[in-house]
Design a protein around this motif. Sequence first.
Motif, PDB file in Angstrom:
ATOM      1  N   LYS A  92      40.167 104.991  54.901  1.00  0.00           N
ATOM      2  CA  LYS A  92      39.735 104.140  53.799  1.00  0.00           C
ATOM      3  C   LYS A  92      38.608 103.220  54.232  1.00  0.00           C
ATOM      4  CE  LYS A  92      44.174 104.060  51.335  1.00  0.00           C
ATOM      5  NZ  LYS A  92      45.286 103.205  50.859  1.00  0.00           N
ATOM      6  N   SER A  93      38.741 102.633  55.433  1.00  0.00           N
ATOM      7  CA  SER A  93      37.695 101.740  55.935  1.00  0.00           C
ATOM      8  C   SER A  93      36.379 102.477  56.096  1.00  0.00           C
ATOM      9  CB  SER A  93      38.145 101.136  57.272  1.00  0.00           C
ATOM     10  OG  SER A  93      37.126 100.315  57.800  1.00  0.00           O
ATOM     11  N   ALA A  94      36.433 103.730  56.592  1.00  0.00           N
ATOM     12  CA  ALA A  94      35.208 104.511  56.769  1.00  0.00           C
ATOM     13  C   ALA A  94      34.560 104.804  55.418  1.00  0.00           C
ATOM     14  CB  ALA A  94      35.527 105.811  57.510  1.00  0.00           C
ATOM     15  N   ILE A  95      35.407 105.100  54.403  1.00  0.00           N
ATOM     16  CA  ILE A  95      34.860 105.371  53.057  1.00  0.00           C
ATOM     17  C   ILE A  95      34.187 104.123  52.491  1.00  0.00           C
ATOM     18  CG2 ILE A  95      35.499 105.942  50.683  1.00  0.00           C
ATOM     19  CD1 ILE A  95      37.687 107.757  51.842  1.00  0.00           C
ATOM     20  N   GLN A  96      34.835 102.960  52.683  1.00  0.00           N
ATOM     21  CA  GLN A  96      34.239 101.707  52.196  1.00  0.00           C
ATOM     22  C   GLN A  96      32.918 101.425  52.888  1.00  0.00           C
ATOM     23  OE1 GLN A  96      37.244  98.754  52.749  1.00  0.00           O
ATOM     24  NE2 GLN A  96      38.555  99.493  51.053  1.00  0.00           N
ATOM     25  N   GLN A  97      32.859 101.619  54.187  1.00  0.00           N
ATOM     26  CA  GLN A  97      31.607 101.394  54.904  1.00  0.00           C
ATOM     27  C   GLN A  97      30.526 102.355  54.433  1.00  0.00           C
ATOM     28  OE1 GLN A  97      32.395 101.591  59.079  1.00  0.00           O
ATOM     29  NE2 GLN A  97      33.616  99.701  59.121  1.00  0.00           N
ATOM     30  N   ASN A  98      30.916 103.608  54.136  1.00  0.00           N
ATOM     31  CA  ASN A  98      29.946 104.587  53.651  1.00  0.00           C
ATOM     32  C   ASN A  98      29.391 104.160  52.288  1.00  0.00           C
ATOM     33  OD1 ASN A  98      28.470 106.967  53.510  1.00  0.00           O
ATOM     34  ND2 ASN A  98      30.145 108.076  52.519  1.00  0.00           N
ATOM     35  N   ASN A  99      30.299 103.680  51.402  1.00  0.00           N
ATOM     36  CA  ASN A  99      29.839 103.206  50.087  1.00  0.00           C
ATOM     37  C   ASN A  99      28.912 102.008  50.229  1.00  0.00           C
ATOM     38  OD1 ASN A  99      31.372 105.192  48.854  1.00  0.00           O
ATOM     39  ND2 ASN A  99      33.154 103.846  48.567  1.00  0.00           N
ATOM     40  N   LYS A 100      29.255 101.110  51.170  1.00  0.00           N
ATOM     41  CA  LYS A 100      28.415  99.928  51.372  1.00  0.00           C
ATOM     42  C   LYS A 100      27.032 100.312  51.863  1.00  0.00           C
ATOM     43  CE  LYS A 100      28.450  95.419  53.633  1.00  0.00           C
ATOM     44  NZ  LYS A 100      29.193  94.506  54.556  1.00  0.00           N
ATOM     45  N   LEU A 101      26.980 101.284  52.773  1.00  0.00           N
ATOM     46  CA  LEU A 101      25.690 101.744  53.283  1.00  0.00           C
ATOM     47  C   LEU A 101      24.856 102.393  52.175  1.00  0.00           C
ATOM     48  CD1 LEU A 101      26.760 103.252  56.734  1.00  0.00           C
ATOM     49  CD2 LEU A 101      25.444 101.164  56.353  1.00  0.00           C
ATOM     50  N   GLN A 102      25.531 103.141  51.296  1.00  0.00           N
ATOM     51  CA  GLN A 102      24.802 103.761  50.189  1.00  0.00           C
ATOM     52  C   GLN A 102      24.233 102.698  49.245  1.00  0.00           C
ATOM     53  OE1 GLN A 102      27.395 106.562  48.313  1.00  0.00           O
ATOM     54  NE2 GLN A 102      27.266 108.078  49.978  1.00  0.00           N
ATOM     55  N   GLN A 103      25.027 101.626  49.008  1.00  0.00           N
ATOM     56  CA  GLN A 103      24.523 100.548  48.156  1.00  0.00           C
ATOM     57  C   GLN A 103      23.328  99.853  48.788  1.00  0.00           C
ATOM     58  OE1 GLN A 103      27.889  98.037  47.449  1.00  0.00           O
ATOM     59  NE2 GLN A 103      28.953  99.521  46.105  1.00  0.00           N
ATOM     60  N   GLU A 104      23.396  99.578  50.070  1.00  0.00           N
ATOM     61  CA  GLU A 104      22.266  98.927  50.754  1.00  0.00           C
ATOM     62  C   GLU A 104      21.033  99.824  50.735  1.00  0.00           C
ATOM     63  OE1 GLU A 104      24.881  96.287  53.944  1.00  0.00           O
ATOM     64  OE2 GLU A 104      23.607  97.921  54.636  1.00  0.00           O
ATOM     65  N   LEU A 105      21.236 101.135  50.892  1.00  0.00           N
ATOM     66  CA  LEU A 105      20.107 102.062  50.847  1.00  0.00           C
ATOM     67  C   LEU A 105      19.472 102.074  49.466  1.00  0.00           C
ATOM     68  CD1 LEU A 105      18.466 104.256  52.297  1.00  0.00           C
ATOM     69  CD2 LEU A 105      20.191 105.914  51.585  1.00  0.00           C
ATOM     70  N   GLU A 106      20.284 102.028  48.428  1.00  0.00           N
ATOM     71  CA  GLU A 106      19.761 101.997  47.063  1.00  0.00           C
ATOM     72  C   GLU A 106      18.988 100.699  46.802  1.00  0.00           C
ATOM     73  OE1 GLU A 106      18.958 103.505  43.338  1.00  0.00           O
ATOM     74  OE2 GLU A 106      19.886 104.467  45.101  1.00  0.00           O
ATOM     75  N   PHE A 107      19.530  99.595  47.350  1.00  0.00           N
ATOM     76  CA  PHE A 107      18.851  98.318  47.184  1.00  0.00           C
ATOM     77  C   PHE A 107      17.490  98.326  47.864  1.00  0.00           C
ATOM     78  CE2 PHE A 107      18.424  93.868  46.524  1.00  0.00           C
ATOM     79  CZ  PHE A 107      17.871  93.339  47.674  1.00  0.00           C
ATOM     80  N   LEU A 108      17.424  98.875  49.073  1.00  0.00           N
ATOM     81  CA  LEU A 108      16.138  98.960  49.789  1.00  0.00           C
ATOM     82  C   LEU A 108      15.169  99.861  49.047  1.00  0.00           C
ATOM     83  CD1 LEU A 108      17.417  99.236  53.476  1.00  0.00           C
ATOM     84  CD2 LEU A 108      16.339  97.262  52.381  1.00  0.00           C
ATOM     85  N   ARG A 109      15.682 100.898  48.433  1.00  0.00           N
ATOM     86  CA  ARG A 109      14.809 101.808  47.691  1.00  0.00           C
ATOM     87  C   ARG A 109      14.206 101.091  46.477  1.00  0.00           C
ATOM     88  NH1 ARG A 109      17.789 107.158  46.406  1.00  0.00           N
ATOM     89  NH2 ARG A 109      17.865 107.098  48.710  1.00  0.00           N
ATOM     90  N   ARG A 110      15.040 100.306  45.799  1.00  0.00           N
ATOM     91  CA  ARG A 110      14.527  99.554  44.645  1.00  0.00           C
ATOM     92  C   ARG A 110      13.484  98.522  45.065  1.00  0.00           C
ATOM     93  NH1 ARG A 110      20.166  98.322  41.358  1.00  0.00           N
ATOM     94  NH2 ARG A 110      20.627 100.504  40.787  1.00  0.00           N
ATOM     95  N   GLU A 111      13.740  97.807  46.148  1.00  0.00           N
ATOM     96  CA  GLU A 111      12.775  96.804  46.635  1.00  0.00           C
ATOM     97  C   GLU A 111      11.463  97.454  47.007  1.00  0.00           C
ATOM     98  OE1 GLU A 111      14.890  93.596  45.736  1.00  0.00           O
ATOM     99  OE2 GLU A 111      12.959  93.522  46.766  1.00  0.00           O
ATOM    100  N   SER A 112      11.566  98.650  47.598  1.00  0.00           N
ATOM    101  CA  SER A 112      10.339  99.350  47.960  1.00  0.00           C
ATOM    102  C   SER A 112       9.533  99.702  46.717  1.00  0.00           C
ATOM    103  CB  SER A 112      10.702 100.616  48.743  1.00  0.00           C
ATOM    104  OG  SER A 112       9.544 101.353  49.043  1.00  0.00           O
ATOM    105  N   ASN A 113      10.203 100.141  45.652  1.00  0.00           N
ATOM    106  CA  ASN A 113       9.507 100.481  44.405  1.00  0.00           C
ATOM    107  C   ASN A 113       8.863  99.241  43.774  1.00  0.00           C
ATOM    108  OD1 ASN A 113      10.222 103.160  44.644  1.00  0.00           O
ATOM    109  ND2 ASN A 113      12.136 102.909  43.481  1.00  0.00           N
ATOM    110  N   ARG A 114       9.601  98.109  43.845  1.00  0.00           N
ATOM    111  CA  ARG A 114       9.048  96.879  43.286  1.00  0.00           C
ATOM    112  C   ARG A 114       7.801  96.440  44.034  1.00  0.00           C
ATOM    113  NH1 ARG A 114      14.421  93.094  42.262  1.00  0.00           N
ATOM    114  NH2 ARG A 114      15.337  94.394  40.590  1.00  0.00           N
ATOM    115  N   LEU A 147      51.390 106.277  62.981  1.00  0.00           N
ATOM    116  CA  LEU A 147      50.102 106.880  63.327  1.00  0.00           C
ATOM    117  C   LEU A 147      49.403 107.413  62.083  1.00  0.00           C
ATOM    118  CD1 LEU A 147      48.108 107.788  65.495  1.00  0.00           C
ATOM    119  CD2 LEU A 147      49.440 109.886  65.764  1.00  0.00           C
ATOM    120  N   ILE A 148      50.170 108.045  61.187  1.00  0.00           N
ATOM    121  CA  ILE A 148      49.573 108.557  59.951  1.00  0.00           C
ATOM    122  C   ILE A 148      49.047 107.407  59.097  1.00  0.00           C
ATOM    123  CG2 ILE A 148      50.102 109.741  57.789  1.00  0.00           C
ATOM    124  CD1 ILE A 148      52.105 111.447  59.349  1.00  0.00           C
ATOM    125  N   LEU A 149      49.812 106.303  59.008  1.00  0.00           N
ATOM    126  CA  LEU A 149      49.372 105.153  58.237  1.00  0.00           C
ATOM    127  C   LEU A 149      48.097 104.561  58.803  1.00  0.00           C
ATOM    128  CD1 LEU A 149      49.924 103.154  55.952  1.00  0.00           C
ATOM    129  CD2 LEU A 149      51.359 101.848  57.523  1.00  0.00           C
TER     130      LEU A 149
END
Length: 239
Positions: A189-211, A180-182
């Motif tokens: 770990k999966s939740a952290i990876q998904q959070n990082n992925k969402l942050q990357q997508e948000l940064e990408f959308l922010r850059r596209e908006s600036n462009r 259960l602990i494992l």
Amino acid sequence: MSTGELLSIEPQELQFPFELRKQISCSLQLSNKTDDYVAFKVKTTNPKKYCVRPNTGVVMPRSTCDVIVTMQAQREAPQDMQCKDKFLLQSAIASPGATAKDITSDMFNKEAGNRVEECKLRVAYVPPPQPPSPVREGSEEGSSPRASVSDNGNINASEFTAVSRAYVEPQDNSSEAGALILKLTEEKKSAIQQNNKLQQELEFLRRESNRSRNGSLSFIYFILVGLLGLLMGYLMKMT
């Protein structure tokens, strides 16, 4: 049992389960197997130490009577747990229909020619009863298996197996807790990876908006420059 002609007395020895600072009682049973009313009286060598209820009474024909003897709470244990106290139970024939109120001391006076029977009772201290053990030995249902040790100090193989099986369940519970602990760690770990992925997508959308915003400004600037050139050309023709 003391079997006299008038009363049968049970027991002959008063046994008290001795405990310090605790009142202890035991009982006597007087049986009248005659067709007469029998009066009795109980005496002791230590009257301050004991309470007898009733200490006098009448046993009706073919009946029994219980006498309760109570030892007062003792502050000290006697030496070697020996007791020298004694009781004397006297019995005599009473008139028909007699009650305890009709008993007099003269009824137990041998010198007056009365028929009096006497029975001496000893007092003994015995160990108090032990409480039952919470765990019963043997192969009863619900009892835990126990391994016996042989003469050479080794545990029998069959009993060792039974003892080992008794500890299987706690080991299984430990493995389930580890799994259960494992599982929770992997989900974290999966939740952290998904959070990082969402942050990357948000940064990408922010850059596209600036462009896109910068491209719109360039297009407006180009139009303004063109209109300014046409205006300058028109003014030159007018001059």
